[in-house]
Design a protein around this motif. Structure first.
Motif, PDB file in Angstrom:
ATOM      1  N   SER A 146      77.443 -26.080  51.249  1.00  0.00           N
ATOM      2  CA  SER A 146      78.782 -25.558  51.549  1.00  0.00           C
ATOM      3  C   SER A 146      79.536 -26.478  52.507  1.00  0.00           C
ATOM      4  N   GLU A 155      80.332 -16.865  51.424  1.00  0.00           N
ATOM      5  CA  GLU A 155      80.571 -16.482  50.027  1.00  0.00           C
ATOM      6  C   GLU A 155      79.302 -16.628  49.205  1.00  0.00           C
ATOM      7  N   LYS A 156      78.541 -17.694  49.475  1.00  0.00           N
ATOM      8  CA  LYS A 156      77.280 -17.898  48.738  1.00  0.00           C
ATOM      9  C   LYS A 156      76.284 -16.786  49.077  1.00  0.00           C
ATOM     10  N   TYR A 158      77.019 -13.713  50.094  1.00  0.00           N
ATOM     11  CA  TYR A 158      77.500 -12.467  49.504  1.00  0.00           C
ATOM     12  C   TYR A 158      77.220 -12.394  48.004  1.00  0.00           C
ATOM     13  N   GLN A 159      77.136 -13.567  47.376  1.00  0.00           N
ATOM     14  CA  GLN A 159      76.861 -13.588  45.940  1.00  0.00           C
ATOM     15  C   GLN A 159      75.424 -13.184  45.630  1.00  0.00           C
ATOM     16  N   LEU A 160      74.566 -13.269  46.632  1.00  0.00           N
ATOM     17  CA  LEU A 160      73.162 -12.900  46.427  1.00  0.00           C
ATOM     18  C   LEU A 160      73.017 -11.387  46.466  1.00  0.00           C
ATOM     19  N   LYS A 161      72.037 -10.873  45.776  1.00  0.00           N
ATOM     20  CA  LYS A 161      71.831  -9.431  45.681  1.00  0.00           C
ATOM     21  C   LYS A 161      71.612  -8.826  47.053  1.00  0.00           C
ATOM     22  N   ASN A 166      67.845 -14.776  47.379  1.00  0.00           N
ATOM     23  CA  ASN A 166      67.141 -14.387  46.163  1.00  0.00           C
ATOM     24  C   ASN A 166      65.799 -15.108  46.088  1.00  0.00           C
TER      25      ASN A 166
END
Length: 378
Positions: A146, A155-156, A158-161, A166
């Protein structure tokens, strides 16, 4: 030989004439083995309590904590740094780690922050350090991807479960803990096994008191042969007892020995033989059953505690761990631990030879003492 076999049969009939004999020789050993195995196995499946101090209170620090909160087997508690030690003592938590202030700032600067890990007692912290280090490395790689900018990094994440990194988890069996459970179970069983073998001095002394030795002194059966028959009878009983206990653990409770059960059987039988020889030694130097009982009390509890039968020997001071090797119990437990770890029978031969040496020593001393009593039956 036929007369000795007849005497052995007579002794066995007398041993099991009372219902209490079945309790001592079969029910009690099985109950203790089952109880200890279930207890230690229950301890083995308890969750690991970890206390966390988050002095940074940022998205990245919460992500690090979430790595454990989303994993089975861990119970995470949060506390302020000023209450950390008090909390650990009150709750019995043995592990804690501190996320320092500036944790996120360091990662965004491309520097790997240092986490402080605390432990109570001899709790191993290497695995915790490796897990935390791996997660911090993951966060640093994400930060680098990033361009060390906070917004793209968030943002990265938040994209994870669930806002967590992960990862895939695979359940593996911790053989070290399971081996510890079986060794501790056998250690506690050895206490009962020793008590079972110590019935022989009472048998011999009661026969002396009742005049059995005087009567057989005038018969073709020599008193030494009668004592030998007592030994054989007790060995047969111990062989059945050990076999029943091992079969119960393996087929009823599903215990895993990590080695051929027959090898464990041989190790425990050798220890039982050592206990019987010690019982004969006690009978030789005891004037009556009261003296024998006192002698047994002095031997059983201290020797089992020193040897690590009642608790892991690692809990004892180093000098006590060395003293433990004056007992055959310690060599027996070491033999079980070694064969479980290495699966090599040759490596436990020195342990078995030491236990056998104890056995021969006790027998020889007892024979020497009984030899001087022969004149009573001439």
């Amino acid at each position: 030989m036929g007369k000795i076999i007849l005497v052995i049969k007579t002794i066995l009939k007398r041993m099991f004439k009372k219902p209490s004999s079945f309790f001592l020789y079969l029910i009690l050993p099985i109950a203790v083995s089952i109880g200890m195995y279930l207890l230690f196995n229950l301890e083995d499946h308890d969750k690991t309590n970890i206390t966390v101090v988050d002095a940074d209170q940022t998205m990245l620090s919460r992500s690090l904590i979430g790595n454990f909160e989303g994993t089975d087997g861990f119970d995470i508690s949060h506390v302020h740094l000023s209450y950390l030690h008090e909390h650990m003592m009150d709750t019995g938590t043995s592990l804690a780690y501190i996320i320092p202030s500036g944790f996120e700032k360091a990662i965004l600067a491309g520097e790997k922050p240092a986490l402080e890990i605390l432990s109570v007692g001899d709790q191993d912290t290497i695995w915790l350090d490796e897990i935390l280090s791996a997660h911090v490395d993951t966060l640093m790689m994400m930060a680098e991807a990033s361009n060390f900018q906070k917004k793209p990094l968030y943002e990265k994440i938040y994209q994870l479960k669930d806002g967590r990194v992960n990862y895939e988890s695979t359940l593996i069996q911790d053989e070290a803990k399971k081996k510890s459970v079986t060794v501790r179970t056998f250690g506690n069983y050895m206490v009962v096994l020793l008590i079972s073998t110590f019935t022989i001095p009472f048998q011999i002394l009661n026969e002396k008191r009742q005049g059995t030795f005087a009567r057989i002194g005038m018969s073709p059966i020599h008193p030494k042969s009668y004592i030998f028959a007592n030994i054989i009878a007790n060995v047969l009983v111990m062989m059945v007892q050990v076999g029943v206990v091992l079969l119960t653990l393996k087929f009823v409770l599903g215990a895993v020995f990590f080695v051929n059960p027959f090898i464990i059987y041989l190790i425990l039988i050798l220890f039982a033989l050592c206990g019987i020889s010690l019982g004969v030694f006690i009978a030789a130097y005891s004037k009556n059953t009261n003296a024998a009982g006192a002698f047994m009390g002095i031997i059983v509890s201290p020797s089992c505690m020193i040897a690590g039968c009642l608790w892991p020997i690692e809990f004892m001071p180093e000098y006590m761990q060395k003293i433990a090797y004056i007992t055959p119990h310690r060599w027996t437990l070491d033999a079980i631990s070694t064969i479980q770890a290495n699966q090599n029978f040759v490596e436990i031969l020195p342990h078995l030879l030491v236990v056998l040496s104890f056995t021969v020593l006790f027998f020889l001393i007892a024979v020497y003492k009984f030899k001087h009593e022969d004149k009573l039956y001439a």
